[in-house]
Design a protein around this motif. Structure first.
Motif, mmCIF file in Angstrom:
data_model
loop_
_atom_site.group_PDB
_atom_site.id
_atom_site.type_symbol
_atom_site.label_atom_id
_atom_site.label_comp_id
_atom_site.label_asym_id
_atom_site.label_seq_id
_atom_site.Cartn_x
_atom_site.Cartn_y
_atom_site.Cartn_z
ATOM 1 N N PRO A 71 0.840 -1.208 0.000
ATOM 2 C CA PRO A 71 0.000 0.000 0.000
ATOM 3 C C PRO A 71 0.871 1.254 0.000
ATOM 4 O O PRO A 71 1.913 1.306 0.654
ATOM 5 N N ALA A 72 0.496 2.281 -0.766
ATOM 6 C CA ALA A 72 1.262 3.536 -0.875
ATOM 7 C C ALA A 72 1.175 4.349 0.415
ATOM 8 O O ALA A 72 0.116 4.418 1.054
ATOM 9 N N ALA A 73 2.342 4.987 0.835
ATOM 10 C CA ALA A 73 2.358 5.856 2.021
ATOM 11 C C ALA A 73 1.572 7.120 1.726
ATOM 12 O O ALA A 73 1.601 7.620 0.601
ATOM 13 N N PRO A 74 0.851 7.671 2.745
ATOM 14 C CA PRO A 74 0.073 8.888 2.497
ATOM 15 C C PRO A 74 0.992 10.067 2.190
ATOM 16 O O PRO A 74 2.119 10.146 2.677
ATOM 17 N N LYS A 75 0.521 10.983 1.422
ATOM 18 C CA LYS A 75 1.263 12.169 1.040
ATOM 19 C C LYS A 75 1.472 13.081 2.262
ATOM 20 O O LYS A 75 0.572 13.252 3.074
ATOM 21 N N ASN B 99 1.677 16.468 4.156
ATOM 22 C CA ASN B 99 1.023 17.762 3.975
ATOM 23 C C ASN B 99 2.066 18.858 3.770
ATOM 24 O O ASN B 99 3.035 18.969 4.519
ATOM 25 N N THR B 100 1.850 19.674 2.742
ATOM 26 C CA THR B 100 2.818 20.729 2.391
ATOM 27 C C THR B 100 2.929 21.780 3.488
ATOM 28 O O THR B 100 4.031 22.241 3.837
ATOM 29 N N LEU B 101 1.790 22.187 4.067
ATOM 30 C CA LEU B 101 1.830 23.222 5.109
ATOM 31 C C LEU B 101 2.564 22.750 6.355
ATOM 32 O O LEU B 101 3.172 23.554 7.078
ATOM 33 N N ALA B 102 2.528 21.423 6.625
ATOM 34 C CA ALA B 102 3.261 20.893 7.771
ATOM 35 C C ALA B 102 4.762 21.086 7.575
ATOM 36 O O ALA B 102 5.493 21.455 8.501
ATOM 37 N N ILE B 103 5.214 20.832 6.346
ATOM 38 C CA ILE B 103 6.635 21.047 6.049
ATOM 39 C C ILE B 103 6.988 22.521 6.182
ATOM 40 O O ILE B 103 8.021 22.898 6.766
ATOM 41 N N THR C 177 -7.988 15.416 5.167
ATOM 42 C CA THR C 177 -7.463 14.652 4.020
ATOM 43 C C THR C 177 -6.700 13.407 4.435
ATOM 44 O O THR C 177 -6.359 12.588 3.576
ATOM 45 N N HIS C 178 -6.450 13.264 5.728
ATOM 46 C CA HIS C 178 -5.679 12.120 6.243
ATOM 47 C C HIS C 178 -4.279 12.060 5.642
ATOM 48 O O HIS C 178 -3.698 10.981 5.488
ATOM 49 N N GLU C 179 -3.735 13.228 5.312
ATOM 50 C CA GLU C 179 -2.366 13.267 4.821
ATOM 51 C C GLU C 179 -1.399 13.052 5.980
ATOM 52 O O GLU C 179 -1.756 13.152 7.157
#
Length: 329
Positions: A25-29, A31-35, A62-64
């Motif tokens: 299963p692919a890892a969730p993306k 979140n850009t704002l967290a970075i 979004t469960h990112e």
């Protein structure tokens, strides 16, 4: 012989994964704002807090990935804001307290008094307030002019006033450099030397009130042995105790020079201590008659016919030039 029994069925082969499909299963993306929040925490704390809160909100929807990054950015951002706020408060406090002191010191140096040190700068409220309530001597006894507040040597037309504290190290420097010249001018009738012994450095004598006791001892000497006044003053500075020590005891003060009349009883009775404190109050609060300054701001202060000497303390030639420019010598 030919085996006529059927062969056992073969196990079905597993189907290969569909074309383009990962076997895991692919890892969730992330979140850009967290970075952005984590990176901003090292540069702009407020931006880290804002983007951190926005990132957590998006992650919930979004469960990112990146929740840990957002929380770290938030924590660092709030710490940065708190540190900046504390620094601003400290800066405001320093500005409100230190700058006025610097301005006052500059004004004092430019105005009335050229020299002072951390321990030889008097304050107007340092003299004992009860001095004015004690009975003070009056008239002239020996070379002590009680009404005018000084001890006098010589009868010359030129007036030289020296304000000093017996525990002031800069006063010792001036005395060692110029005391002999002043004594010679007083002896030959060129000047009237007027000594003002102050007491504001009592605070650096471990509670023994050394400046007051030494000033009173000098006055005792002036009333009982006026011819030895300058010799006693020179001996006092030659044996000057360091600041923040107890200073000399009364027996040691009495034994500084050989006198025709002992000053032990005068010292033991505490005579002239109140007068010395009263003179200090007058010097610090003013007014100083016939002078270009209104009050004493530091020691030594030397006036020649009312003009303040603002030259070096250890340069006899410079002081002699000042005397000459004021019609002395």
């Amino acid at each position: 012989m030919t085996n006529t029994e059927p062969a056992p069925p073969r196990a079905p082969e597993p189907y290969p994964p569909a074309y383009g499909q990962s076997p895991f299963p692919a890892a969730p993306k992330t979140n850009t704002l967290a970075i952005i929040s984590l990176v901003s925490a090292f540069f702009v704390s407020l931006a880290a807090v804002i983007t951190g809160h926005l990132a957590l909100g998006q992650i919930r929807r979004t469960h990112e990935g990146g929740r840990g990054l957002a929380i770290t950015g938030l924590v660092l951002g709030y710490v940065g804001i708190a540190a900046t706020t504390l620094a601003l408060v400290i800066a405001l406090v320093v500005t409100a307290t230190v700058i006025p002191l610097i301005v006052a010191a500059v004004n004092g140096a430019v105005g009335d008094q050229p020299w002072s040190s951390s321990t030889s700068e008097p304050q107007a409220d340092e003299a004992n307030g009860d001095a004015s309530q004690e009975a003070l001597p009056t008239g002239t006894v020996g070379a002590a002019h009680f009404d005018d507040g000084y001890l006098s040597v010589g009868t010359g037309a030129a007036l030289v006033d020296v304000y000093f504290d017996p525990m002031c190290p800069y006063c010792r420097q001036f005395e060692e450099t110029n005391g002999g010249e002043l004594a010679a001018f007083a002896s030959d009738g060129t000047i009237t030397l007027r000594l003002h012994s102050l007491t504001f450095l009592d605070r650096v004598s471990q509670g023994t009130a050394y400046s007051t006791r030494a000033s009173a001892a000098l006055t005792c000497q002036t009333t009982l042995n006026p011819e030895n006044l300058l010799a006693y003053q020179a001996a006092m500075f030659a044996n000057q105790p360091a600041e923040n020590t107890a200073g000399l005891g009364d027996p040691e003060l009495a034994a500084l020079v050989d006198n025709p009349v002992d000053i032990d009883d005068c010292l033991a009775a505490g005579e002239y201590q109140a007068w010395s404190r009263a003179n200090t109050e007058q010097a610090l609060n003013g007014v100083i008659a016939d002078a270009e300054i209104t009050r004493i701001r530091g020691t030594p202060t030397v006036l020649v016919n009312g003009r303040v000497y603002d030259g070096g303390l250890t340069d006899p030639a410079e002081f002699l030039d000042f005397l000459s420019s004021n019609s002395v010598g």
